[in-house]
Design an enzyme around this catalytic site. Structure first.
Site, PDB file in Angstrom:
ATOM      1  N   ARG A  38      12.085  29.462 -11.794  1.00 54.48           N
ATOM      2  CA  ARG A  38      13.384  29.338 -12.488  1.00 54.48           C
ATOM      3  C   ARG A  38      14.261  30.571 -12.283  1.00 54.48           C
ATOM      4  NH1 ARG A  38      13.577  25.430 -16.553  1.00 54.48           N
ATOM      5  NH2 ARG A  38      12.272  23.707 -15.896  1.00 54.48           N
ATOM      6  N   ARG A  42      20.217  29.850 -15.920  1.00 56.10           N
ATOM      7  CA  ARG A  42      21.133  30.367 -16.931  1.00 56.10           C
ATOM      8  C   ARG A  42      21.057  31.855 -17.204  1.00 56.10           C
ATOM      9  NH1 ARG A  42      19.608  25.900 -21.115  1.00 56.10           N
ATOM     10  NH2 ARG A  42      17.743  26.124 -19.858  1.00 56.10           N
ATOM     11  N   ARG A  51      28.126  26.364 -13.530  1.00 59.97           N
ATOM     12  CA  ARG A  51      27.819  25.276 -14.480  1.00 59.97           C
ATOM     13  C   ARG A  51      28.976  25.004 -15.445  1.00 59.97           C
ATOM     14  NH1 ARG A  51      26.197  22.321 -16.504  1.00 59.97           N
ATOM     15  NH2 ARG A  51      24.333  22.390 -17.775  1.00 59.97           N
ATOM     16  N   ASP A  87      15.452  19.409  -9.095  1.00 54.81           N
ATOM     17  CA  ASP A  87      14.609  19.262 -10.281  1.00 54.81           C
ATOM     18  C   ASP A  87      13.422  18.375  -9.949  1.00 54.81           C
ATOM     19  OD1 ASP A  87      14.833  20.063 -13.307  1.00 54.81           O
ATOM     20  OD2 ASP A  87      13.946  18.072 -13.252  1.00 54.81           O
ATOM     21  N   TYR A 162       7.196  12.470 -18.173  1.00 57.99           N
ATOM     22  CA  TYR A 162       8.609  12.263 -18.545  1.00 57.99           C
ATOM     23  C   TYR A 162       8.959  10.780 -18.548  1.00 57.99           C
ATOM     24  CZ  TYR A 162       9.648  17.238 -18.446  1.00 57.99           C
ATOM     25  OH  TYR A 162       9.685  18.578 -18.734  1.00 57.99           O
TER      26      TYR A 162
HETATM   27  O1  CP3 Z   1      15.054  28.648  -9.745  1.00 56.00           O
HETATM   28  C1  CP3 Z   1      14.515  27.525  -9.860  1.00 56.00           C
HETATM   29  O2  CP3 Z   1      13.316  27.394 -10.155  1.00 56.00           O
HETATM   30  C2  CP3 Z   1      15.438  26.379  -9.559  1.00 56.00           C
HETATM   31  C3  CP3 Z   1      14.954  25.048  -9.353  1.00 56.00           C
HETATM   32  C4  CP3 Z   1      14.238  24.334 -10.480  1.00 56.00           C
HETATM   33  C5  CP3 Z   1      14.832  23.757 -11.645  1.00 56.00           C
HETATM   34  N1  CP3 Z   1      13.905  23.011 -12.279  1.00 56.00           N
HETATM   35  C6  CP3 Z   1      16.240  23.910 -12.056  1.00 56.00           C
HETATM   36  C7  CP3 Z   1      16.636  23.564 -13.433  1.00 56.00           C
HETATM   37  C8  CP3 Z   1      12.907  23.971 -10.475  1.00 56.00           C
HETATM   38  C9  CP3 Z   1      11.825  24.384  -9.492  1.00 56.00           C
HETATM   39  C10 CP3 Z   1      12.720  23.128 -11.617  1.00 56.00           C
HETATM   40  C11 CP3 Z   1      11.445  22.485 -11.886  1.00 56.00           C
HETATM   41  C12 CP3 Z   1      11.232  21.823 -13.172  1.00 56.00           C
HETATM   42  N2  CP3 Z   1      12.076  21.007 -13.885  1.00 56.00           N
HETATM   43  C13 CP3 Z   1      10.004  21.861 -13.840  1.00 56.00           C
HETATM   44  C14 CP3 Z   1       8.790  22.587 -13.347  1.00 56.00           C
HETATM   45  C15 CP3 Z   1       8.903  24.026 -13.684  1.00 56.00           C
HETATM   46  C16 CP3 Z   1       8.461  24.365 -15.072  1.00 56.00           C
HETATM   47  O3  CP3 Z   1       9.293  24.880 -15.818  1.00 56.00           O
HETATM   48  O4  CP3 Z   1       7.290  24.127 -15.376  1.00 56.00           O
HETATM   49  C17 CP3 Z   1      10.126  21.093 -15.011  1.00 56.00           C
HETATM   50  C18 CP3 Z   1       9.071  20.872 -16.054  1.00 56.00           C
HETATM   51  C19 CP3 Z   1      11.442  20.554 -15.029  1.00 56.00           C
HETATM   52  C20 CP3 Z   1      12.057  19.665 -16.042  1.00 56.00           C
HETATM   53  C21 CP3 Z   1      13.260  20.340 -16.603  1.00 56.00           C
HETATM   54  N3  CP3 Z   1      14.501  20.336 -15.988  1.00 56.00           N
HETATM   55  C22 CP3 Z   1      13.351  21.182 -17.737  1.00 56.00           C
HETATM   56  C23 CP3 Z   1      12.218  21.466 -18.696  1.00 56.00           C
HETATM   57  C24 CP3 Z   1      14.668  21.671 -17.789  1.00 56.00           C
HETATM   58  C25 CP3 Z   1      15.239  22.720 -18.723  1.00 56.00           C
HETATM   59  C26 CP3 Z   1      15.979  22.171 -19.867  1.00 56.00           C
HETATM   60  C27 CP3 Z   1      16.828  23.278 -20.482  1.00 56.00           C
HETATM   61  O5  CP3 Z   1      18.065  23.141 -20.430  1.00 56.00           O
HETATM   62  O6  CP3 Z   1      16.269  24.246 -20.990  1.00 56.00           O
HETATM   63  C28 CP3 Z   1      15.358  21.105 -16.711  1.00 56.00           C
HETATM   64  C29 CP3 Z   1      16.760  21.387 -16.334  1.00 56.00           C
HETATM   65  C30 CP3 Z   1      16.915  22.466 -15.341  1.00 56.00           C
HETATM   66  N4  CP3 Z   1      16.275  22.463 -14.132  1.00 56.00           N
HETATM   67  C31 CP3 Z   1      17.737  23.613 -15.435  1.00 56.00           C
HETATM   68  C32 CP3 Z   1      17.570  24.306 -14.231  1.00 56.00           C
HETATM   69  C33 CP3 Z   1      18.262  25.573 -13.814  1.00 56.00           C
HETATM   70  C34 CP3 Z   1      18.684  23.975 -16.580  1.00 56.00           C
HETATM   71  C35 CP3 Z   1      19.886  23.129 -16.352  1.00 56.00           C
HETATM   72  C36 CP3 Z   1      21.178  23.659 -16.896  1.00 56.00           C
HETATM   73  O7  CP3 Z   1      21.868  24.387 -16.164  1.00 56.00           O
HETATM   74  O8  CP3 Z   1      21.517  23.299 -18.022  1.00 56.00           O
END
Ligand code: CP3
Length: 369
Positions: A38, A42, A51, A87, A162
């Site tokens: 990640r 943010r 964003r 994602d 999910y």
């Molecule tokens: O730098 C990176 O790792 C970018 C790519 C990335 C994202 N999600 C971007 C993202 C990767 C590799 C993921 C994987 C992902 N997504 C996982 C596996 C990693 C982990 O944390 O175990 C999981 C479980 C998800 C599902 C998911 N998508 C979650 C739990 C969330 C966060 C929700 C939140 O807002 O807190 C997302 C959304 C997401 N994916 C964001 C990002 C940068 C936040 C989106 C935003 O800008 O609002």
């Protein structure tokens, strides 16, 4: 000895001589590579600025924007690898399974999978059409990145959780109920998700990803016996097939202390990602010989003062024992409240203090005294 000599069937790829790829393969290099799960997101003002203009989905679906946010942490932190901005639910979303990423929540499924017939909502993935935007992002990054690109996918169990729960869960009770109550449907679902994952990862590698990480983020919710029976065979099929493509495979989950051995059993992975709960020296004993480790600074430590961060980074480096197969990372994703200056300092510290010894990881041979 060069990487090409090691495996003549696999042609050298652009970043094969990078510290990150060499560490994943347990081959000599000069410094401990570091990246952060990640790392794009943010915590970075430049990400929040994009964003403010676009939804998460718009960023993922617009290759120039997705490539830009993938590059942001490389510029800001000086990390040794980039991870594709996308994602874990992007492939199933592309198949039309109504999934949305809700800010602050995560993936939310409009009509969760509740009956055996729901499995048919997952048709085979056609990468060139369904994931054209992702593959274009990978192509741009393969041209522009100064460091290796990590392609990724969610593992079948975590994506299934999910789809079945409809969103994030604490107990995974519906997911486990399906697993125990209707094993046949469970395996059909996992097979379809494994096919989708494999197609997605293969296409990312073909377009230039230098390594892949399989995120089974929530597998730690499972008893080891259940993990071995209901989940691992499907993840193994993906990892084995990606192994044939000749790129390193990282297998990661949270709370997987009791699963670390299984996650890389029989050559299923080159590196196991370790979450922050397990001291790396203990993880080393659980992870099979010859398999590397990635991790595992507690992400929340980075919310505290630098003196505390510094001590804990040095602890992680010491626990990894200067092994040639250690990739420094957090034990899970960067928390949005993290000050980017702290992460920049972590990278500098790892690069300065993380001089790699000239032996393989401790998993490779008995401790040499
Ligand atoms: O730098 C990176 O790792 C970018 C790519 C990335 C994202 N999600 C971007 C993202 C990767 C590799 C993921 C994987 C992902 N997504 C996982 C596996 C990693 C982990 O944390 O175990 C999981 C479980 C998800 C599902 C998911 N998508 C979650 C739990 C969330 C966060 C929700 C939140 O807002 O807190 C997302 C959304 C997401 N994916 C964001 C990002 C940068 C936040 C989106 C935003 O800008 O609002």
């Amino acid at each position: 000895m060069t990487v090409t000599d090691l495996d003549a069937a696999v042609p050298a790829r652009p970043h094969d001589d990078s510290a990150f790829v060499l560490a994943c393969r347990g081959l000599p290099h000069d410094h401990v590579p570091v990246w952060f799960m990640r790392q794009a997101g943010r915590a970075l003002a430049e990400y929040r600025a994009i964003r403010a203009q676009h939804t998460f989905e718009e960023v993922v679906h617009t290759p120039e924007l997705a490539a830009e946010v993938t590059l942001q942490p490389v510029r800001r932190y000086g990390v040794d690898a980039a991870i594709l901005f996308s994602d874990i639910v992007t492939p199933v979303q592309a198949l039309g399974v109504g999934v949305e990423i809700e800010p602050g929540v995560g993936p939310v499924v409009e009509q969760p999978f509740r009956t055996p017939a729901d499995v048919d909502r997952l048709r085979p993935l056609e990468p060139d059409t369904d994931l054209a935007f992702v593959l274009e992002t990978v192509s741009i990054l393969a041209r522009e990145l100064p460091v290796p690109l990590i392609g990724f996918a969610g593992a079948p169990f975590t994506v299934a959780s999910y789809l079945i729960e409809g969103g994030p869960s604490k107990s995974y009770s519906r997911t486990k109920a399906l697993m125990y109550a209707d094993e046949a449907t469970w395996h059909v679902l996992m097979e379809r998700l494994a096919d989708i994952t494999l197609v997605s990862l293969t296409a990312q590698v073909e377009r230039g990803a230098s390594a892949v990480q399989l995120f089974d983020s929530w597998a730690g919710a499972l008893h080891p016996e259940d993990y071995a029976r209901y989940v691992l065979p499907h993840s193994r099929r993906i990892l084995d097939a990606i192994g044939e493509l000749g790129v390193p495979r990282i297998h990661f989950g949270v709370g997987t202390g009791e699963l670390l051995g299984a996650m890389a059993a029989e050559g299923a992975a080159d590196v196991v990602g370790v979450d922050w709960r397990v001291p790396l020296a203990d993880a080393r004993r659980r992870i099979p010989t010859g398999v590397g480790m990635q991790g595992n600074l507690e992400p929340a430590v980075c919310l505290g003062p630098w003196e505390g961060v510094e001590r804990r980074v040095l602890d992680v480096l010491a626990a990894a024992d200067r092994a040639v197969d250690h990739v420094f990372n957090l034990g899970h994703g960067v928390l949005p409240a993290t000050d980017p200056a702290i992460l920049r300092n972590v990278v500098e510290l790892v690069h300065r203090e993380g001089r790699v010894g000239d032996r393989r990881g401790r998993g490779a041979e008995p401790a040499d005294g």
